[in-house]
Design an enzyme around this catalytic site. Structure first.
Site, PDB file in Angstrom:
ATOM      1  N   ASP A   1       0.837  -1.201   0.000  1.00 51.71           N
ATOM      2  CA  ASP A   1       0.000   0.000   0.000  1.00 51.71           C
ATOM      3  C   ASP A   1       0.875   1.256   0.000  1.00 51.71           C
ATOM      4  O   ASP A   1       2.041   1.210   0.390  1.00 51.71           O
ATOM      5  CB  ASP A   1      -0.893   0.031   1.250  1.00 51.71           C
ATOM      6  CG  ASP A   1      -1.873  -1.127   1.253  1.00 51.71           C
ATOM      7  OD1 ASP A   1      -2.145  -1.681   0.174  1.00 51.71           O
ATOM      8  OD2 ASP A   1      -2.351  -1.475   2.350  1.00 51.71           O
TER       9      ASP A   1
HETATM   10  N1  URA Z   1      -1.360  -5.841   4.014  1.00 49.15           N
HETATM   11  C1  URA Z   1      -1.848  -4.587   3.927  1.00 49.15           C
HETATM   12  O1  URA Z   1      -2.901  -4.281   4.472  1.00 49.15           O
HETATM   13  N2  URA Z   1      -1.129  -3.675   3.253  1.00 49.15           N
HETATM   14  C2  URA Z   1       0.061  -3.937   2.665  1.00 49.15           C
HETATM   15  O2  URA Z   1       0.671  -3.048   2.082  1.00 49.15           O
HETATM   16  C3  URA Z   1       0.556  -5.248   2.758  1.00 49.15           C
HETATM   17  C4  URA Z   1      -0.171  -6.192   3.434  1.00 49.15           C
END
Ligand code: URA
Length: 234
Positions: free
Chosen positions: A105
């Protein structure tokens, strides 16, 4: 893959197309020990031997980069998006068709692999390959043993029950979570089931490769052969 010689040289070296044209016109480029006369001449890249002037060019079949991803960058291949992680790559890699092997993310930091090898990416990402990913997590409420137990059983999300995962409690608000699958916002949604919001998320490991301590946030380098093996270990 069969490619034009000027494209092969451009992807494998720092020469620009204009410089390559000049080198070829000056009879300085040899492919498979034969003088190359035209930039359009095509060769099979995987078994080409290449010499420019007196220098033998070491042909890299695929590139594997490790990035310590900073916040604020997205896992897109769309270079027009100035927040794409690909914009962090040194220019010489931007000429190749590189892509992030898996998503993090925008606000997640840590270990990210960027490559041009689709098969390798599939092997570390596909859920049936069971390659583990470890995340350091900070949440806004205390981490509980109930969370730990439920993570192990498999948390139910709106797109189905997650595979069993490991939650190691490392502090009142912190934990290390090990997943073997990678669903959209998975960790945030898993903690969300317990009313918790993820405040910090940092990926520290893929396979058996841990984020090197000396790779600072935003830094990128090529993986060593040994690291490449570690990452594919279960
Ligand atoms: N889980 C999430 O919620 N975000 C990420 O970036 C990776 C795993």
């Amino acid at each position: 893959m069969i490619k034009r010689i000027d494209r092969i040289i451009s992807e494998q070296t720092t020469y620009s197309r204009k410089e390559i044209k000049k080198l070829i016109s000056k009879d300085m480029v040899y492919a498979n020990d034969e003088l190359v006369k035209r930039p359009e001449t095509k060769f099979e890249e995987k078994d080409i031997s290449l010499r420019i002037g007196n220098e033998d060019i070491d042909i890299k079949k695929n590139i594997y980069l490790i990035l310590n991803k900073p916040k604020g960058f997205v896992s897109t291949t769309d270079l027009i998006n100035e927040n794409s992680v690909l914009n962090l790559l040194p220019e010489k890699y931007q000429k190749r068709n590189m892509f992030p092997a898996g998503r993090l993310d925008k606000d997640t930091t840590g270990l990210m692999i960027i490559t041009d090898d689709g098969e390798f990416a599939h092997n570390i990402l596909a859920p049936n390959k069971h390659v583990k990913k470890v995340y350091e997590v900070t949440i806004d409420i205390p981490v509980t043993t109930t969370m730990k137990e439920e993570f192990e059983k498999g948390v139910e999300l709106n797109d189905g029950v997650c595979k069993s995962s490991i939650l190691n409690i490392t502090g009142e608000y912190t934990a290390e979570v090990t997943l073997t699958e990678g669903r959209y916002h998975q960790i945030k949604r898993m903690f969300g089931r317990f009313g918790a919001t993820v405040i910090e998320l940092n990926r520290i490991c893929i396979g058996n490769l841990y984020l090197p301590k000396d790779l600072k946030i935003g830094e990128i380098r090529e993986l060593t052969e040994n690291e490449l093996l570690l990452i594919q270990e279960k």
